[in-house]
Scaffold this active site. Structure first.
Site, PDB file in Angstrom:
ATOM      1  N   HIS A  61       1.783  -8.499 -15.571  1.00  0.00           N
ATOM      2  CA  HIS A  61       1.129  -8.253 -16.859  1.00  0.00           C
ATOM      3  C   HIS A  61       1.573  -9.257 -17.914  1.00  0.00           C
ATOM      4  CE1 HIS A  61      -0.721  -4.435 -15.713  1.00  0.00           C
ATOM      5  NE2 HIS A  61       0.402  -4.164 -15.052  1.00  0.00           N
TER       6      HIS A  61
ATOM      7  N   THR B 242       7.312   2.986  -4.899  1.00  0.00           N
ATOM      8  CA  THR B 242       6.398   2.494  -5.932  1.00  0.00           C
ATOM      9  C   THR B 242       6.132   0.992  -5.797  1.00  0.00           C
ATOM     10  OG1 THR B 242       7.352   4.176  -7.368  1.00  0.00           O
ATOM     11  CG2 THR B 242       6.036   2.476  -8.434  1.00  0.00           C
TER      12      THR B 242
ATOM     13  N   CYS C 249      -3.044 -12.088  15.207  1.00  0.00           N
ATOM     14  CA  CYS C 249      -3.927 -11.326  14.311  1.00  0.00           C
ATOM     15  C   CYS C 249      -5.105 -12.213  13.960  1.00  0.00           C
ATOM     16  CB  CYS C 249      -3.166 -10.911  13.056  1.00  0.00           C
ATOM     17  SG  CYS C 249      -4.204 -10.287  11.734  1.00  0.00           S
TER      18      CYS C 249
ATOM     19  N   SER D 241       4.839   1.158 -14.775  1.00  0.00           N
ATOM     20  CA  SER D 241       4.232  -0.094 -15.206  1.00  0.00           C
ATOM     21  C   SER D 241       4.744  -0.447 -16.589  1.00  0.00           C
ATOM     22  CB  SER D 241       2.713   0.063 -15.242  1.00  0.00           C
ATOM     23  OG  SER D 241       2.116  -1.130 -15.647  1.00  0.00           O
TER      24      SER D 241
ATOM     25  N   ILE E   4       0.068  -6.500 -10.353  1.00  0.00           N
ATOM     26  CA  ILE E   4      -0.281  -7.324 -11.521  1.00  0.00           C
ATOM     27  C   ILE E   4       0.996  -7.797 -12.220  1.00  0.00           C
ATOM     28  CG2 ILE E   4      -1.547  -7.414 -13.703  1.00  0.00           C
ATOM     29  CD1 ILE E   4      -3.323  -6.788 -11.268  1.00  0.00           C
TER      30      ILE E   4
ATOM     31  N   ARG F  10       4.014   6.517  -9.466  1.00  0.00           N
ATOM     32  CA  ARG F  10       4.760   5.901 -10.554  1.00  0.00           C
ATOM     33  C   ARG F  10       5.710   6.930 -11.155  1.00  0.00           C
ATOM     34  NH1 ARG F  10      -0.914   4.323 -12.878  1.00  0.00           N
ATOM     35  NH2 ARG F  10      -1.438   5.707 -11.169  1.00  0.00           N
TER      36      ARG F  10
ATOM     37  N   SER G 238      -0.708  -2.078  -8.307  1.00  0.00           N
ATOM     38  CA  SER G 238      -1.807  -3.036  -8.508  1.00  0.00           C
ATOM     39  C   SER G 238      -1.387  -4.482  -8.248  1.00  0.00           C
ATOM     40  CB  SER G 238      -2.349  -2.934  -9.932  1.00  0.00           C
ATOM     41  OG  SER G 238      -2.648  -1.596 -10.257  1.00  0.00           O
TER      42      SER G 238
ATOM     43  N   CYS H 296      -9.646  -5.477  10.614  1.00  0.00           N
ATOM     44  CA  CYS H 296      -9.611  -4.522  11.733  1.00  0.00           C
ATOM     45  C   CYS H 296      -8.359  -3.653  11.677  1.00  0.00           C
ATOM     46  CB  CYS H 296      -9.764  -5.220  13.088  1.00  0.00           C
ATOM     47  SG  CYS H 296      -8.225  -5.672  13.910  1.00  0.00           S
TER      48      CYS H 296
ATOM     49  N   GLU I  17      19.189   1.593   1.103  1.00  0.00           N
ATOM     50  CA  GLU I  17      17.788   2.009   0.975  1.00  0.00           C
ATOM     51  C   GLU I  17      17.529   3.120   1.984  1.00  0.00           C
ATOM     52  OE1 GLU I  17      14.867   1.598  -0.737  1.00  0.00           O
ATOM     53  OE2 GLU I  17      14.036   2.927   0.798  1.00  0.00           O
TER      54      GLU I  17
END
Lengths: 420, 482
Positions: free
Chosen positions: B52, B43, B401, B339, B50, B313, B48, B438, B34
């Protein structure tokens, strides 16, 4: 096993410490201060500049010195405290849930609770400043901690957005440590900082203040490489033609403080949408009997001296509640912000007794008068030469005025500029 | 020295990580390289989130097949790997007659694609489910099988599970050269050489660059930028399903949703850009997101945002590309995974493993572990569980945190995970310290302290997300503090 306690104070900063002392002096002995940090003192610990205490102690102290005075006062009274203890939840029936490394989960059943959690800074995301998301974007408070407590520099070439007091203080601090502080930008036509800070931090150090100016874009993939600034129109919308690229490696934000009331919201306290804190009466009691709030958790103060004063009121009231649970007043008179007044604390009066109202004007005003009216009748006026949003106003009410207010239906405080 | 591998995966997004996990079932020597300092920084890290249902894609496409299959795999995958996932269901809102026809079309398409439990709802039903939805709504397509997942936590969890099963991960290893050999490739990444029999391209928006280096087909990638606004958890319950608008050519439109962690999220804008690395947000983009989201929820507040971000994307034509290169032997392409790539990823991985099996023997490992222990989510535990955790290790009572209630114990665990990342963002993406309202203003120095202590990296060297993103530029005039 749950522990019972008379007064639990959430937060060991200046508000919590002053409230604890006043509560003790009111006769309560079963008090505990709960502090999330490893030391008492709160955010004052990183405010190593001077200018604190002029009102309260009549001398000029640094933040840690001011805090220490109250830490010493609490120690003199042997008021117990727990550090590294985080309050995670408060219920409506006044149970306080905390965690602490020594004891794990601790639950307190409290007669009274004083909320003194302070405030936090608004951040880039609150303003939705567009651009990339590199390292080098700091809130002024975070930068202050890095410089003053960790001894490191968060950047070399700095643009500051927002002329609140922390921003002004940090402009000077960074300059003194050798950084190139390029400018302070302020979206409003005036600074929200104290006049003395504009002079001492900016003017005395040749740091330009650009009013009606904001940051419209952050550049740089990994570390900040610059920002685009722009003038704004009267609706505070950036004017495209005035955009200008300013190279820098750091964007520091001093764009306002927000009372930190997640615990208060969790217990469904009635809140004031303008202050962001609970709505309180003149004893700083919230909508739940026996629960008080003081300091920056109630409304953001410009000087700590006012925090101490307010917290003393809350502490004394909590002591009275513990010793002799007062009958809850059914009658309350609401203080209504009138012309040019943004908010008033306390938001309501529940007794016809002398007290002070604290408020802020919505925009800078020239000479004029503060006017207090009850059912249309002017009860009190006080002249001012100028009034600015950055400086809190105090309006003391004598007994006879408070009585008249208490018996009125419609109480309004306004700030009226003299006709030119 | 050149290391010998059966399979080398280039790219640590959700597709690369899922393939790594799928291949880790078998007796293969697999590595993943990587370019960035962490997984899911492309990406997969900014979308989002989601899962799907699968009614969008045209029947017969890989998108349709792998979306529906991936959707079915998610609940169990997330349970086994302790990934934040909430099956909250989705609604595609119809605002006019045209939209009503569109959602009917989507319903029909969903039937062909094999999406279970789809239903067309009346305006009254929609309003009862979502009180903040516009008065003018005329109905909606309801897909109960849709859900929300934390996309970067999913990628990290899947990768960690792969690592525990023997896959080697190399972060900060950008591929700079690929040389074809007789029985595979020698890939130069991060200055090291990796010899492999099969090279799998999972480079997302950079897939065309790897393909070119390896002698594969010249993809034309279109970068489509999507900008988002993320809100405070105070507004987390504003909507309780994923609210879509009817889709257009440019994508599935602006959605309003609750995230898997309980924030409210709106977005994405959709803008084709020339620079595929340009993930800066823009005033126009963010303004557009809010205005368009208000078609679904007219009262949606402008205040309460805690951050904004943009994702890119990779679009190549109308369907995913998942096959061996026609031009160079042994290069397995996964490209154009826009997507519903996040949803499809586990199914893409199955398909890729089958393709690998055409060339290498897939012998199942006996001791393959299909579960991964996550970091205890302190803020979601009940009081008894919290007490137990603190008794095991008092660091779980030390709050670092305050906004997201993340303890020192969680941060330490993140820093000792199978693929540790010693950056502020690395910690944030693993245990949410600094992810709250914050945005790290309070906890950053504490997190830096803990990273320094656990990793041995000096305080002043700690970065936001990689070597060029340091937080500190020097010491004070008087010298450094201890």
């Amino acid at each position: 096993m749950n522990r019972k306690i008379d007064t639990l104070i959430v937060g060991g900063g200046p508000a919590g410490l002053a409230a604890a002392c006043a509560c003790y002096d009111g006769g309560v002995r079963d008090i505990l201060i709960v502090e999330r940090d490893v030391h008492l003192g709160g955010i004052l610990q990183q405010c190593i500049h001077n200018g604190f205490g002029l009102q309260w102690f009549k001398e000029e102290l640094t933040g840690p010195e001011y805090a220490q005075r109250f830490v010493d006062e609490a120690a003199k009274r042997q008021i117990p405290y727990m550090t590294e203890t985080m309050v995670l939840e408060i219920t409506k029936d006044k149970k306080v849930y905390c965690v602490n490394p020594e004891e794990g989960v601790v639950v307190f059943e409290c007669k009274t609770i004083i909320l003194a959690m302070g405030c936090r800074e608004r951040v880039r995301g609150n303003l939705k400043i567009p651009g990339t998301r590199p390292a080098g974007v700091y809130s002024a408070g975070l930068a202050q901690r890095l410089v003053n407590l960790e001894g490191v520099m968060p950047g070399k070439e700095v643009v500051i957005l927002g002329s609140g007091d922390i921003g002004l203080i940090m402009a000077r601090r960074m300059k003194w440590e050798g950084a190139d502080v390029k400018m302070v930008c302020e979206i409003m036509p005036y600074s929200s900082g104290l006049a003395r800070n504009i002079q001492q931090c900016l003017k005395d150090n040749d740091i330009p203040l650009h009013l009606n100016t904001t940051v419209v874009k952050v550049h740089g993939k990994k570390r900040v490489e610059g920002v685009t600034i722009a003038k704004v129109d009267e609706n505070r919308r950036p004017i495209k033609e005035t955009e200008q690229f300013v190279p820098c490696d750091t964007l520091m934000l001093s764009v306002g403080l927000l009372p930190e009331n997640e615990l208060s919201r969790g217990m469904d306290l009635v809140m004031d949408p303008v202050t962001g804190g609970p709505a309180v009466d003149e004893n700083r009691q919230t909508s739940i009997p026996g629960v008080y709030a003081c300091g920056n958790v109630l409304h953001v103060h410009d000087i700590v001296d006012f925090v101490s004063k307010e917290s003393m009121i809350a502490g004394a009231a909590a002591a009275a509640y513990v010793q002799n649970t007062p009958e809850q007043e059914t009658k309350a008179v609401t203080m209504q912000p009138g012309k040019n007044v943004r908010y008033i604390v306390p938001q309501r009066l529940v007794a016809p007794e002398a007290c002070s109202l604290y408020f802020r004007v919505g925009s800078p005003l020239g000479a004029g008068e503060i006017r207090l009216t009850a059912d249309g009748e002017t009860l009190l006026t006080r002249k001012f030469i100028r009034a600015v949003p950055g400086e809190m106003e105090e309006l003391p009410l004598k007994q006879e005025i408070a009585e008249k207010l208490y018996n009125a239906k419609d109480v309004v405080v306004s700030a009226i500029e003299k006709e030119a | 020295m050149t290391q010998q591998w059966d399979v080398l995966i280039a790219g640590g997004g959700v597709v690369g990580a899922s393939i790594a996990r799928e291949l880790s079932r078998y007796d293969l020597k697999t590595a993943l390289v990587e370019a960035n300092s962490d997984l899911a920084l492309g990406t997969s890290g900014a979308n989002s989130g989601i899962v799907h249902a699968g009614y969008d894609a045209m029947p017969g496409t890989l998108m349709a097949e792998l979306n529906v299959r991936g959707n079915a795999m998610y609940p169990e995958l997330c349970r086994k790997l302790e990934i934040p996932f909430e099956p909250i269901g989705s609604l595609v809102l119809a605002f006019d007659e045209e939209d009503e026809k569109t959602i009917q079309k989507l319903y029909d398409r969903g039937q062909v694609n094999g999406v279970p439990e789809l239903k067309i709802l009346s305006a009254e039903e929609v309003k009862a489910m979502e009180p903040h939805v516009t008065e003018t709504v005329r109905g909606a397509l309801y897909a109960p099988t849709a859900g929300v997942v934390s996309p970067y936590e999913a990628t990290i969890a899947i990768a960690e599970n792969a690592a525990e099963n023997g896959v080697s991960f190399y972060l900060e290893h950008p591929v700079t050269a690929v040389r074809k050999t007789e029985d595979g490739f020698v890939v130069t990444a991060g200055g090291e050489e990796f010899a492999c029999k099969i090279l799998i391209n999972c480079c997302g928006v950079h897939a065309h660059e790897l393909s070119q280096m390896a002698g594969g087909e010249p993809f034309k990638v279109t970068g489509r930028k999507g900008e988002y606004i993320l809100y405070d958890k105070n507004l987390g319950g504003y909507v309780s399903h994923v609210l879509f608008q009817p889709p257009s050519k440019m994508g599935k439109g602006i959605l309003v949703t609750q995230t898997a962690e309980g924030n409210m999220l709106i977005g994405p804008s959709s803008m084709d850009v020339d620079d595929i690395d340009d993930t800066a947000t823009t005033q126009e983009g963010l303004d557009g997101v809010l205005v368009t989201a208000r078609r679904s929820c007219p009262e949606l507040p402008a205040g309460g945002a805690i951050t904004t971000f943009a994702g890119m994307r990779a679009v190549i034509g109308d369907d995913f590309i998942i096959r061996y290169s026609d031009m160079v032997d042994g290069l397995l392409q996964t490209a154009g995974i826009c997507s519903p790539g996040l949803t499809a990823a586990p199914a893409i991985a199955e398909k890729v493993a089958a393709l690998v099996g055409e060339r290498l023997t897939l012998k199942a490992k006996e001791n393959w572990k299909d579960t991964r222990e996550g970091i205890p989510p302190f803020n979601k535990l009940d009081w008894d569980a919290r007490q137990k955790l603190i008794e095991q290790d008092p660091a779980y009572a030390r709050m670092v945190c305050r906004c997201e209630t993340v303890t020192e114990g969680q941060i330490v665990k993140a820093l000792h995970s199978p693929i540790p990342v010693y950056t502020i963002d690395g910690v944030k993406r693993r245990c949410r310290a600094g992810m709250g309202r914050c945005q790290g203003s309070f906890c950053t120095p504490r997190v830096m302290d803990i990273i320094a202590r656990e990793s041995g990296i000096p305080f002043a060297e700690i970065s936001k997300n990689g070597p060029d993103a340091k937080l500190i530029t020097g010491t004070l005039k008087g010298g450094a503090a201890e």
